[in-house]
Design an enzyme around this catalytic site. Structure first.
Site, PDB file in Angstrom:
ATOM      1  N   ASP A 159       0.843  -1.203   0.000  1.00 23.48           N
ATOM      2  CA  ASP A 159       0.000   0.000   0.000  1.00 23.48           C
ATOM      3  C   ASP A 159       0.881   1.257   0.000  1.00 23.48           C
ATOM      4  OD1 ASP A 159      -2.353  -1.703   0.407  1.00 23.48           O
ATOM      5  OD2 ASP A 159      -1.474  -2.022   2.387  1.00 23.48           O
ATOM      6  N   HIS A 187      -4.582  -3.266   6.661  1.00 23.59           N
ATOM      7  CA  HIS A 187      -4.394  -3.555   5.233  1.00 23.59           C
ATOM      8  C   HIS A 187      -5.745  -4.024   4.687  1.00 23.59           C
ATOM      9  CE1 HIS A 187      -3.112  -5.052   1.412  1.00 23.59           C
ATOM     10  NE2 HIS A 187      -3.600  -6.243   1.708  1.00 23.59           N
TER      11      HIS A 187
HETATM   12  P1  NAX Z   1      -2.319 -18.264  -3.797  1.00 27.97           P
HETATM   13  O1  NAX Z   1      -3.676 -18.820  -3.567  1.00 27.97           O
HETATM   14  O2  NAX Z   1      -1.736 -18.243  -5.164  1.00 27.97           O
HETATM   15  O3  NAX Z   1      -1.274 -19.049  -2.871  1.00 27.97           O
HETATM   16  C1  NAX Z   1      -1.507 -19.321  -1.545  1.00 27.97           C
HETATM   17  C2  NAX Z   1      -0.752 -20.587  -1.205  1.00 27.97           C
HETATM   18  O4  NAX Z   1      -0.839 -20.806   0.196  1.00 27.97           O
HETATM   19  C3  NAX Z   1      -1.310 -21.842  -1.889  1.00 27.97           C
HETATM   20  O5  NAX Z   1      -0.257 -22.502  -2.591  1.00 27.97           O
HETATM   21  C4  NAX Z   1      -1.830 -22.671  -0.723  1.00 27.97           C
HETATM   22  O6  NAX Z   1      -1.669 -24.063  -0.936  1.00 27.97           O
HETATM   23  C5  NAX Z   1      -0.940 -22.181   0.409  1.00 27.97           C
HETATM   24  N1  NAX Z   1      -1.469 -22.442   1.744  1.00 27.97           N
HETATM   25  C6  NAX Z   1      -2.752 -22.433   2.171  1.00 27.97           C
HETATM   26  N2  NAX Z   1      -2.833 -22.792   3.451  1.00 27.97           N
HETATM   27  C7  NAX Z   1      -1.568 -23.009   3.875  1.00 27.97           C
HETATM   28  C8  NAX Z   1      -1.008 -23.421   5.103  1.00 27.97           C
HETATM   29  N3  NAX Z   1      -1.768 -23.690   6.160  1.00 27.97           N
HETATM   30  N4  NAX Z   1       0.329 -23.552   5.182  1.00 27.97           N
HETATM   31  C9  NAX Z   1       1.111 -23.327   4.108  1.00 27.97           C
HETATM   32  N5  NAX Z   1       0.628 -22.946   2.908  1.00 27.97           N
HETATM   33  C10 NAX Z   1      -0.690 -22.785   2.795  1.00 27.97           C
HETATM   34  O7  NAX Z   1      -2.345 -16.820  -3.156  1.00 27.97           O
HETATM   35  P2  NAX Z   1      -1.340 -15.592  -3.385  1.00 27.97           P
HETATM   36  O8  NAX Z   1      -1.799 -14.811  -4.538  1.00 27.97           O
HETATM   37  O9  NAX Z   1       0.048 -16.101  -3.372  1.00 27.97           O
HETATM   38  O10 NAX Z   1      -1.645 -14.703  -2.086  1.00 27.97           O
HETATM   39  C11 NAX Z   1      -1.305 -15.141  -0.794  1.00 27.97           C
HETATM   40  C12 NAX Z   1      -1.919 -14.260   0.260  1.00 27.97           C
HETATM   41  O11 NAX Z   1      -1.426 -12.931   0.176  1.00 27.97           O
HETATM   42  C13 NAX Z   1      -3.447 -14.130   0.170  1.00 27.97           C
HETATM   43  O12 NAX Z   1      -3.987 -14.266   1.475  1.00 27.97           O
HETATM   44  C14 NAX Z   1      -3.635 -12.719  -0.315  1.00 27.97           C
HETATM   45  O13 NAX Z   1      -4.879 -12.198   0.076  1.00 27.97           O
HETATM   46  C15 NAX Z   1      -2.493 -12.022   0.344  1.00 27.97           C
HETATM   47  N6  NAX Z   1      -2.101 -10.707  -0.176  1.00 27.97           N
HETATM   48  C16 NAX Z   1      -1.703  -9.763   0.717  1.00 27.97           C
HETATM   49  C17 NAX Z   1      -1.247  -8.525   0.335  1.00 27.97           C
HETATM   50  C18 NAX Z   1      -0.803  -7.514   1.336  1.00 27.97           C
HETATM   51  O14 NAX Z   1      -0.494  -6.409   0.923  1.00 27.97           O
HETATM   52  N7  NAX Z   1      -0.740  -7.778   2.643  1.00 27.97           N
HETATM   53  C19 NAX Z   1      -1.224  -8.149  -1.085  1.00 27.97           C
HETATM   54  C20 NAX Z   1      -1.252  -9.297  -2.022  1.00 27.97           C
HETATM   55  C21 NAX Z   1      -2.104 -10.465  -1.608  1.00 27.97           C
HETATM   56  O15 NAX Z   1      -3.428 -10.196  -2.001  1.00 27.97           O
END
Ligand code: NAX
Length: 328
Positions: A159, A187
Site C-alpha cells: 500500500d 491492510h
Molecule cells: P495463492 O492462492 O496463489 O497461494 C496461496 C498458497 O498458500 C497456496 O499454494 C496454498 O496451498 C498455500 N497455503 C494455504 N494454506 C496453507 C497453510 N496452512 N500452510 C502453508 N501454505 C498454505 O495466493 P497468493 O496470490 O500467493 O496470495 C497469498 C496471500 O497474500 C493471500 O492471502 C492474499 O490475500 C495475500 N495478499 C496480501 C497482500 C498484502 O499487501 N498484505 C497483497 C497481495 C495479496 O493479495
C-alpha cells in the site's frame, strides 16, 4: 564467510511464492552478501508444486542459495527460522462470512504461531502477508508468548509503495523524490494513505498537490482499491508487486531506513496516536540495526484523524471477533 540465514516461506507454491522465492535466492531480501537457506511450507496437496518450484530454484544456480527444504509440517519448516514470511492463507470465497474467514485463518495462523514459538531461532522476524494480514499476525503473535511481540509484523508496504507511485504520477516526480509516506491502520479498504507528512523533493507533499478533493476522492480510493483494480485488469491478484513489497519490508527492517525517511509497517501498537495497545496496526516507522520504532510526535489533522480512527475501529472489531472465536 557468513552463516546462511534460514528463511521460511509459507504458501510457497502460490503465485506470490513464485514471485518471491527467486528474488530471495538472488539476495533481494537480506542483501547481496547474505547466503540463505529456504524452508518452504505448503499444505500436503501443494507439496508437489512446491517441489517443482524448488527444481527451478536449483536450475537458476543462485550463488547465495545454500539449501532448500520443503515440508507440510510447520514444526519442521520453522525449525531454526530467522525470517518467516507467512504468505499462505485461506482466501474469502463466495458466501463466506467474516467469522468463517477468521476461523479458517485462525486454523492456519494459530498453529504456525505456536510452531514459531517452539522452534524458530531467537532472532526470528515474522512478516504476515496472507490476508486478513493484520489480524492473522495478531493470532500468530498470541500463540507465540515466548517471542517478543514486536517480532510479529504485517504487510502494508505494498500500500505504501502504491501510494508513492500514485503521488509521483500526479506530481510528475520520480518515486525516489518522495519521502515520509505513511499508511495507517488495517491492510484493507479502510487503510489510510497519509500524505500530510510526506515530502516531494524536500517540499511538503500536501502543498505541492494542494488539492484536498483529489486526495479524498482520487488518491485515497485509488490506493485503497488498487488490489481490486489489479484483479480486474490481470484476472489474478497482485503477485509480483506483493512479493516485491514483502522483500522491501524485510530488507528495510533488517538494513534500516534512510536518514530523514521512514516506511510503513503494521506493528504491535504501544498506544501511539491513540491506537489501542496490542492491535497490529500500520504506522510510520524508522528502522535501525534490525529494530524499528514508531515515529513519534506527528501532528494529526482532522482529515487524517477521522480516517485513522475508522481503520483502527475495524481492527478492533476484528480483534473482538477473533477473541470471541478463542483464537487469541
Ligand atoms: P495463492 O492462492 O496463489 O497461494 C496461496 C498458497 O498458500 C497456496 O499454494 C496454498 O496451498 C498455500 N497455503 C494455504 N494454506 C496453507 C497453510 N496452512 N500452510 C502453508 N501454505 C498454505 O495466493 P497468493 O496470490 O500467493 O496470495 C497469498 C496471500 O497474500 C493471500 O492471502 C492474499 O490475500 C495475500 N495478499 C496480501 C497482500 C498484502 O499487501 N498484505 C497483497 C497481495 C495479496 O493479495
Amino acid at each position: 564467510t557468513r552463516t546462511p540465514v534460514n528463511v521460511t516461506v509459507t504458501g510457497a507454491a502460490g503465485q506470490i511464492g513464485y514471485a518471491l522465492l527467486f528474488r530471495i535466492a538472488a539476495g533481494h531480501l537480506l542483501g547481496a552478501d547474505v547466503p540463505v537457506n529456504l524452508r518452504l511450507l505448503e499444505i500436503t496437496p501443494a507439496l508437489k508444486a512446491a517441489e517443482g518450484t524448488a527444481m527451478e530454484l536449483d536450475d537458476a544456480a543462485f550463488p547465495l542459495l545454500r539449501g532448500i527444504e520443503i515440508s507440510d509440517d510447520a514444526n519442521v519448516a520453522f525449525d531454526g527460522a530467522n525470517v518467516a514470511l507467512l504468505v499462505g492463507a485461506r482466501p474469502r470465497t463466495a458466501g463466506m462470512e467474516r467469522g468463517d474467514l477468521l476461523s479458517a485463518n485462525g486454523g492456519i495462523f494459530k498453529p504456525q504461531g505456536k510452531a514459531i514459538n517452539d522452534h524458530a531461532a531467537d532472532d526470528i522476524k515474522v512478516l504476515v502477508v496472507g490476508n486478513p494480514a493484520n489480524t492473522n499476525a495478531l493470532i500468530a503473535r498470541a500463540a507465540a508468548p515466548d517471542v517478543p511481540a514486536e517480532r510479529f509484523t504485517a504487510m502494508t508496504r505494498l500500500d505504501h509503495n502504491r501510494a508513492i507511485a500514485q503521488l509521483a504520477k500526479k506530481t510528475g516526480v520520480q518515486v525516489a523524490d518522495i519521502k515520509r509516506m505513511t499508511i495507517w491502520g488495517n491492510h484493507s479498504a479502510t487503510q489510510y494513505p497519509d500524505v500530510f507528512h510526506a515530502e516531494i523533493a524536500g517540499k511538503k507533499a500536501a502543498e505541492v498537490v494542494n488539492d484536498e478533493a483529489w486526495l479524498a476522492e482520487t488518491f485515497i480510493p485509488t490506493v485503497a482499491k488498487r488490489g481490486a483494480a489489479i484483479i480486474e485488469a490481470r484476472g489474478a491478484s497482485s503477485a509480483a508487486s506483493a512479493a516485491s513489497a514483502a522483500l522491501d519490508h524485510v530488507h528495510t527492517w533488517v538494513n534500516g531506513t534512510a536518514d530523514g525517511d521512514w516506511t510503513s509497517m503494521a506493528v504491535v501498537s504501544d498506544g501511539s496516536y491513540g491506537v489501542p495497545e496490542g492491535l497490529i496496526s500500520s504506522f510510520p516507522v524508522t528502522t535501525k540495526d534490525g529494530a524499528y520504532e514508531i515515529v513519534q510526535g506527528l501532528d494529526i489533522n482532522d482529515f487524517s484523524r477521522a480516517r485513522i480512527d475508522a481503520s483502527v475501529k475495524e481492527l478492533e472489531e476484528e480483534r473482538e471477533a477473533v477473541r470471541s472465536l478463542d483464537l487469541i
